[in-house]
Structure formats: C-alpha cells, structure tokens
Write an enzyme that holds these catalytic residues in place. Structure first.
Site, PDB file in Angstrom:
ATOM      1  N   ARG A  52       0.671   1.089  12.339  1.00 34.25           N
ATOM      2  CA  ARG A  52       2.179   1.822  12.298  1.00 34.25           C
ATOM      3  C   ARG A  52       1.888   3.230  11.962  1.00 34.25           C
ATOM      4  NH1 ARG A  52       4.614  -2.980  10.506  1.00 34.25           N
ATOM      5  NH2 ARG A  52       4.511  -1.976   8.345  1.00 34.25           N
ATOM      6  N   ASN A  53       1.030   3.525  11.046  1.00 31.34           N
ATOM      7  CA  ASN A  53       1.226   5.052  10.361  1.00 31.34           C
ATOM      8  C   ASN A  53       0.322   5.893  11.601  1.00 31.34           C
ATOM      9  OD1 ASN A  53       1.975   4.906   7.560  1.00 31.34           O
ATOM     10  ND2 ASN A  53       0.536   3.149   7.697  1.00 31.34           N
ATOM     11  N   LYS A  69      -4.652   6.473   2.433  1.00 26.71           N
ATOM     12  CA  LYS A  69      -5.332   6.293   3.564  1.00 26.71           C
ATOM     13  C   LYS A  69      -4.207   6.347   4.934  1.00 26.71           C
ATOM     14  CE  LYS A  69      -4.135   2.007   4.471  1.00 26.71           C
ATOM     15  NZ  LYS A  69      -3.739   1.280   5.357  1.00 26.71           N
ATOM     16  N   GLY A 115      -8.024  -3.734   1.894  1.00 26.31           N
ATOM     17  CA  GLY A 115      -9.077  -3.661   2.687  1.00 26.31           C
ATOM     18  C   GLY A 115      -8.387  -3.561   4.121  1.00 26.31           C
ATOM     19  N   VAL A 138       8.399  -0.451   8.139  1.00 27.51           N
ATOM     20  CA  VAL A 138       8.345   0.735   7.299  1.00 27.51           C
ATOM     21  C   VAL A 138       7.087   1.677   7.754  1.00 27.51           C
ATOM     22  CG1 VAL A 138       8.122   1.605   4.735  1.00 27.51           C
ATOM     23  CG2 VAL A 138       9.652  -0.293   5.283  1.00 27.51           C
ATOM     24  N   LYS A 143       0.864  -1.321   0.152  1.00 27.25           N
ATOM     25  CA  LYS A 143      -0.002   0.155  -0.126  1.00 27.25           C
ATOM     26  C   LYS A 143       0.890   1.255   0.149  1.00 27.25           C
ATOM     27  CE  LYS A 143      -3.766  -2.426   2.317  1.00 27.25           C
ATOM     28  NZ  LYS A 143      -4.627  -2.605   3.706  1.00 27.25           N
TER      29      LYS A 143
END
Lengths: 331, 331
Positions: B255-256, B191, B136, B279, B107
């Site tokens: 994580r983001n 996103k 998803g 990452v 992604k």
C-alpha cells in the site's frame, strides 16, 4: 579528471561507459577482441548485439589494433567479462603503458585461480599496476537511457578513487568513493549468484515475501564470506552490496535473474544458458564462490543450493523445500 | 507453544494470523472495534474489505464483546494500525487479563508521543506487560496464498520470543527469533516511508537502478536513526530491516509503495490517500520520523524529501533533483 580513456571491451558496459565519457568531452577509444565485431559496431554506430537501440557518440573512436590503442591514454577501462580477462590482458600486456591506472567494471570471480578482477589484472600485468573499480546498481540499459543512478569508484588509493569519481560523475550518475576494493569486488561478483536464485523464485511464482527473504539471507551469507576474506562489513550494506543486489534481483533486464527465471520455469541448465545472449557471470562465479566458502569454512546455504541446481542436477522444488525446513533458530 | 489466542483487529494481518493459527489447531478468537463490520466478516467467512478472495477458517470464532473476548486466552495479538492503538487499547484496558503476553504486528510510530507499537501498549496497559513483535517481509496477500515466507519473533525476553516462534512457525512461514525489539519495530515502521519514495520512483518511471540506490541509501539513513535510538545495526540488514524494505518496495500489493506511485504519476496527496483502501502507515510515520531525526540530529535526506512532498507541497521533480545533486562524497 582523466582526459583520454581507452576502453577494452565492446559489450554493454563498455558501450555505456563510452557514451558517458564522450558526453563529458573526454577523448574515448574502444577496443574489441574481435576486429570484425568492432568494425560492425563502428559502422552501425550502435552495439546491436549487447546494447541495441542506442546511438553511440560521433566522437567515439574504434580501434582494434593492440599496438596503438593505448596511445596517449591516461586511463584504461577494463570492460571484459571476468572469465575472459586473463586471455585478453595476456594478449595486450606488452602494449599497456606503464603508470596508467586501470578501472575494472567486471563482476565475477575467476574459476580455478579464484581471483577478483583487479587481482587478475595484477596477476597478468604485474603487482604495481594502479587499479580501481566502478560498481553499483548500474543496469546498462537504464544508464543508456540516462535514468538517474548511483555507483561507487573504489580503490585502495583514495586519490585515484576520487579522480575516477570526478571522471564518471554526471548529472544522471552520482558517483561515491570507497576504499574497500576487496568488498566492492566480492559483493559485485557474489550478488550474481543470489540473482540466479531470485530468478528461480520468480520462475516458480514464489512471491515477493520469499524473494525479499532470499535477498536478505543472501546478503547475509555473501557478507560472511566477504568479511572472512578481508572485506568491510559496511560495504555489503552499501551501493555495491545491497544496492547492486536489489537492482540485479528485480530488474527484468538482469541477465542472471532472467537465466534463473528460465530454470525456475522448468528449462534445463544447458538450454537456459544457450537461450541467453551474453555471458551469465553468476554461473561461473557460483562455482568459484562454493570453492571459496569451503576454503574459508563459511556456511552459504543459498549459494550452495544454486550450485546443486546448476551443477548437480538437484530439482528446484527440493532446493527450496530444503531451505525452508532448516532447523529453527535465531536470526 | 500458545494454545488459545485472541486477535484484536480485523484487518488483513489479523485475518492472516487467524488463518495461520487455526491451521495449527490453535483456538482463535477475532475482535473488531466495529461490531457491525466484524459480523459481516463472520457471516461471509471472508474479509471482503481487507483480504478479499480468501475463505476464513471454520474454527475461527468472532467476538466483538470487550468483556468476554479475552476469556481463557494465553496470547493476545495486537493487529491494530499504529495510530489507532491508543484508543483501541484504552477501551479494552480493563478487560486485559494480567500476565498474558501481547504480540504486536503493527508497523508505525505514533504521532506526537513518537512511540513504537509496544511502547504504546506499555504506556496504555502498564510497564510490566510482556510484549513481543512479529515482523518481516510478510505481504498479507502472499501469506494467505501460503507462498513461502519468513518472519521474526522479537522480544527482549528470549523465552517469549521462542514461544511465539513455535506458535507462528508453519511449513510456509519460517520464523526466526530476535531480541532487538527496538530495532525490529523501528525498521518495520521506517521502511514504509522509504516505500513511499520507491513508489514515487516507480510513478515517474525512474528505473531499477534509481530504486535500488534509494533502497540502499534509505536503509542507511533509517539504520543511522535506529542506532542512535538504541537499536542494533545488524537488525537493519536482517529480515525486519532489509527484507521487509525490499518486499514493501517491490510488491505491487504494497500500500505504501502504491500510494507513492500515484503521487509519482501526478496525483495530489489528498486524492492519492482517498483512493487507497486501508491505512497508508508511512504517511503518519513519516511525520514522526522527521521529528525523531531532528531530536537525535540524524541526517535523513530521503525521509525529509518524502516529508516535503507529502506535507509541504514540494514537487516530485525538485525532490529527486535535489537528492541527485548533493555534494560528491565517499559512500
């Protein structure tokens, strides 16, 4: 903007509206259907039952007298739960001044008549009443803390929407206008049913993937019904649709979510309802939505699953398993 | 369905795909760019770095040999972070068997070239490669626990999408098909930028109303860019858009989101990045999206605010205040 506001209803949203409007130096009166309860709030300068921990403004006037509460008002706020609107407004009808617009902050669909809040107002007070709605991701407790939030001022009359926007906009609440009052009210009502389902997922420890899927498929089904009833599709992806759905489904303070969580943890429906303070709007709304879905022939698997759990004794495990094993298909 | 799968990549998503496919009695091989790291995973039967706590299947084969890893395979899974795809696939290019489709689970959007994952595959391996995407609300840790989840199998070739659907569908993962691969990949990438913003809101204690507004307005801006780039609007309100956005923004494991939360709590960008294992796709993607927005002349206030905080030293407080005080308007 409006300068003299009467708030009908002394619950959490009524109290928060009063705090906001007083901060903007607008004259505000609050009315409650139970004079005793209202005078307790007035004496404590705090709504201990529905919004504990926040001091109400010194300039807020309390008035439980039906005959004088609208004196001099140029805007009325209807902050009464949906299922009580008909009786409250039936009682106040003869005192409502002609030409004064009403802003509804309720989120629900009336049982039996299957009406939206502003439709109830029109039904009780007459078709020519000017109505608007305030909706969006606005958990009252966070508004009381002045955390940054957004809302919609919706009305078919764009000028009224803009005047309501200017009245309620403040540094910590950014208000957008919208003219799709049908979509805004339907989205605000139906998301409470999905929030009950989200709470059930929390209660069984279903995880965030499942909850996100539920929100996504839930928004899809409430959009389908909304569009069939004349709402605009984009309203459902906006603040009063997606936005309100998200906050209602993730906030620990959301009553509908919390009610669902208790059911997911194994409490029966009656006990879960008794254990809640305040109205769980999604329960009555769920029954209304299932009727509307039948009428408009819209498939709403999540809403129907919630209905079966709440009203027909279906087990939570069976409901989740049924949703996960439907026929494979395109999105 | 496919019967012999090679997974390129030994991160969390690669491991979860291996667990799922082995449970369906599909022959699965896993490849990693670092043979030493792969053999550690093989020896421990556990991916201690990226998916700790879950035993990998006994039937899973580990193979770090570029020349033999594709032997007999009828489906390849690309589970390599977006910014590393070009180098990994450049290295493997001469061994990739003709006619075998590749499913990407990455992604992101590549920096400089501004390509989506399957566009990188086509750029490196040739235009006639058959590609699909799995996307998803699929936080890997929850999939590993077999909590109920949903995903999309997307491809412009509907038959390939359906074959991927049948391959990955299992009692705890319900897979839908979708032919809008542009929308599915763009939604999945962008996103992550909104999730960083949501994490920042968590970090400053902004509350759920603000977070819900951010998701709603964030989805609106990534939809605008996606539609300008040829995606279908409805993809963004589906599982790979709204669904994935919700789980990424609410899961404590995201994580983001976690990276954003650390910035919201006052950590500087470099320290926050160093403190993360794995990452943070949204950082590089943010830079790509800002470039794409400029190219397509789309206003993306939230993504731009994240860019200014990450790359231009803007303070979090100033960024939030700027977003809240934009000119009043319609939704």
């Amino acid at each position: 903007m409006f300068k003299n506001v009467t708030i009908i209803g002394d619950g959490a949203m009524g109290s928060v509206c009063a705090m906001l409007l007083c901060e903007k130096d607008i004259a505000v009166r609050m009315w409650g259907y139970d004079a005793g309860q209202l005078s307790e709030i007035a004496a404590a300068k705090e709504n201990k039952k529905f919004l504990p921990g926040y001091k109400l403004p010194d300039t807020l006037v309390f008035n439980a007298d039906d005959a004088t509460v609208f004196d001099g008002t140029d805007l009325i706020v209807s902050a009464v739960p949906c299922q009580f609107m008909r009786s409250v407004w039936g009682r106040l009808k003869k005192y409502v001044p002609a030409g004064v617009p009403i802003v509804s902050v309720a989120k629900g669909i009336e049982n039996k008549a299957l009406l939206r809040p502003t439709e109830i107002l029109a039904d009780v007070l007459g078709k020519n009443i000017a109505c608007a709605v305030i909706s969006g991701p606005t958990i009252a407790d966070e508004l009381a803390r002045k955390l940054p939030a957004t809302a919609l001022a919706a009305s078919v009359e764009e000028k009224l929407a803009q005047k309501v926007q200017r009245t309620f906009n403040i540094s910590w609440l950014r208000v957008y206008t919208n003219t799709d009052i049908v979509g805004v009210e339907l989205a605000g009502a139906m998301k409470n049913v999905i929030a009950i389902a989200a709470g059930i997922v929390d209660g069984v420890g279903g995880g965030d993937n499942a909850k996100a899927a539920l929100l996504s498929r839930g928004l899809a089904e409430i959009s389908r019904l909304g569009i069939a009833m004349g709402a605009q599709s984009k309203t459902f992806s906006g603040l009063s649709g997606l936005g309100d759905l998200v906050t209602t489904c993730i906030s620990p303070k959301g009553r509908n979510r919390l009610f669902g969580e208790r059911i997911g943890r194994g409490q029966n429906v009656t006990d879960a309802q008794t254990s809640m303070s305040g109205v769980v709007e999604g329960v009555a709304t769920c029954a209304s939505v299932v009727e509307l879905a039948k009428k408009h022939r819209i498939e709403m698997p999540i809403t129907e699953a919630v209905y079966q759990v709440l009203f027909e004794g279906k087990s939570v495990g069976e409901a989740i398993s049924d949703l996960m094993t439907r026929r494979l298909k395109a999105e």
